[in-house]
Write a protein that holds these residues in place. Structure first.
Motif, PDB file in Angstrom:
ATOM      1  N   ALA A  36       7.262  -4.026  -7.994  1.00  0.00           N
ATOM      2  CA  ALA A  36       6.051  -4.355  -7.238  1.00  0.00           C
ATOM      3  C   ALA A  36       5.443  -4.090  -6.151  1.00  0.00           C
ATOM      4  O   ALA A  36       4.490  -3.670  -5.767  1.00  0.00           O
ATOM      5  N   VAL A  37       6.767  -3.901  -5.080  1.00  0.00           N
ATOM      6  CA  VAL A  37       6.143  -3.532  -3.659  1.00  0.00           C
ATOM      7  C   VAL A  37       5.906  -2.099  -3.804  1.00  0.00           C
ATOM      8  O   VAL A  37       4.728  -1.494  -3.354  1.00  0.00           O
ATOM      9  N   TRP A  38       6.612  -1.107  -4.532  1.00  0.00           N
ATOM     10  CA  TRP A  38       6.279   0.320  -4.744  1.00  0.00           C
ATOM     11  C   TRP A  38       4.969   0.272  -5.168  1.00  0.00           C
ATOM     12  O   TRP A  38       4.158   1.358  -4.955  1.00  0.00           O
ATOM     13  N   SER A  39       4.441  -0.298  -6.263  1.00  0.00           N
ATOM     14  CA  SER A  39       3.107  -0.136  -6.855  1.00  0.00           C
ATOM     15  C   SER A  39       1.977  -0.546  -5.764  1.00  0.00           C
ATOM     16  O   SER A  39       1.139   0.156  -5.535  1.00  0.00           O
ATOM     17  N   SER A  42       1.670   2.171  -3.251  1.00  0.00           N
ATOM     18  CA  SER A  42       1.284   3.500  -3.942  1.00  0.00           C
ATOM     19  C   SER A  42      -0.369   3.178  -4.264  1.00  0.00           C
ATOM     20  O   SER A  42      -0.796   3.913  -4.985  1.00  0.00           O
ATOM     21  N   GLY A  43      -1.080   2.079  -3.947  1.00  0.00           N
ATOM     22  CA  GLY A  43      -2.308   1.558  -4.595  1.00  0.00           C
ATOM     23  C   GLY A  43      -2.434   1.560  -5.731  1.00  0.00           C
ATOM     24  O   GLY A  43      -3.562   1.973  -6.404  1.00  0.00           O
ATOM     25  N   SER A  54       8.664   8.898  -0.716  1.00  0.00           N
ATOM     26  CA  SER A  54       9.143   7.621   0.027  1.00  0.00           C
ATOM     27  C   SER A  54       8.024   6.733   0.361  1.00  0.00           C
ATOM     28  O   SER A  54       6.828   7.323   0.624  1.00  0.00           O
ATOM     29  N   ARG A  55       8.295   5.781   0.530  1.00  0.00           N
ATOM     30  CA  ARG A  55       7.600   4.760   1.051  1.00  0.00           C
ATOM     31  C   ARG A  55       7.955   3.979   2.410  1.00  0.00           C
ATOM     32  O   ARG A  55       9.222   3.477   2.412  1.00  0.00           O
ATOM     33  N   GLN A  56       7.334   3.859   3.526  1.00  0.00           N
ATOM     34  CA  GLN A  56       7.809   3.300   4.806  1.00  0.00           C
ATOM     35  C   GLN A  56       6.313   2.917   5.567  1.00  0.00           C
ATOM     36  O   GLN A  56       5.525   3.392   5.696  1.00  0.00           O
ATOM     37  N   PRO A  57       6.465   1.364   5.917  1.00  0.00           N
ATOM     38  CA  PRO A  57       7.508   0.329   5.661  1.00  0.00           C
ATOM     39  C   PRO A  57       7.498  -0.154   4.176  1.00  0.00           C
ATOM     40  O   PRO A  57       6.850   0.337   3.340  1.00  0.00           O
TER      41      PRO A  57
END
Length: 210
Positions: A36-39, A42-43, A54-57
């Motif tokens: 859910a957070v990745w989505s 990633s908009g 990668s995603r940060q934060p």
């Protein structure tokens, strides 16, 4: 909490693998929250599966995942290793494609003499031949790390073999884990991953001493 032996292991070799820290129910919840957070991060754009991203934060975007920072099962061992005044650094998440060459998270030497700890949780089983994180034991010590600096060149040019072997054959300890496990390691130690399937994912949390 960590035993005297585990603390000595970390000080000497630069890492620990903690088994069955979380229950399978907790892991299933984290995996759903990860997606859910990745989505959201990633908009809503689906992951291409073609390159490492990668995603940060990351955990900071989710109340359930934010609780991991101070969970006694995570923060307790970190506090034992870094001391009573631990500073929260940041979190991130990665979906991998291909190998992750040997490298140290010392930010071009900025943390060469300043110890930081990274806690990593892989969300699927990872073994030696399926992309688990490997570490060169003891490479957080400055005298040993200096001799390993040629690995930095190979990380930017995979055709190089500074020690006469490809990255996957460089001696290192495979930190095989299940999703219920945690990896804790000194960010100055050389680590990398080889041979994993596309899409293997993890959550990373960094802590610093005051």
């Amino acid at each position: 909490m960590l035993t005297t032996g585990q603390i000595a292991h970390f000080e000497t070799f630069g890492f620990l693998v903690l088994r069955q820290v979380f229950s399978q129910v907790e892991v299933s919840s984290m995996q759903s929250e990860f997606d859910a957070v990745w989505s959201e991060a990633s908009g809503g754009r689906p992951w291409s599966g073609e390159t490492t991203e990668s995603r940060q934060p990351f955990c900071e975007m989710s109340p359930p995942l934010t609780k991991l920072f101070a969970d006694d099962r995570v923060f307790g061992p970190v506090e034992q290793l870094l001391g009573p005044n631990v500073i929260w650094g940041a979190s991130g998440a990665t979906r991998y494609v291909g190998d992750s060459g040997w490298h140290a998270d010392d930010y071009n030497g900025l943390l060469d003499t300043y110890r930081a700890i990274k806690v990593v949780m892989y969300l699927e089983p990872v073994e030696k031949d399926t992309g688990c994180l490997r570490i060169i034991p003891g490479s957080h010590h400055r005298s040993f790390k200096r001799a390993l600096r040629p690995l930095d060149e190979r990380d930017s040019d995979s055709s190089l073999a500074p020690f006469g072997v490809p990255g996957s054959d460089t001696p290192g300890y495979p930190m095989e884990t299940q999703p219920t496990d945690l990896l804790i390691f000194d960010t100055r130690a050389y680590h990398g991953a080889f041979g994993g399937r596309p899409g293997r994912s993890n959550i990373q949390m960094v802590y610093f001493p005051d």
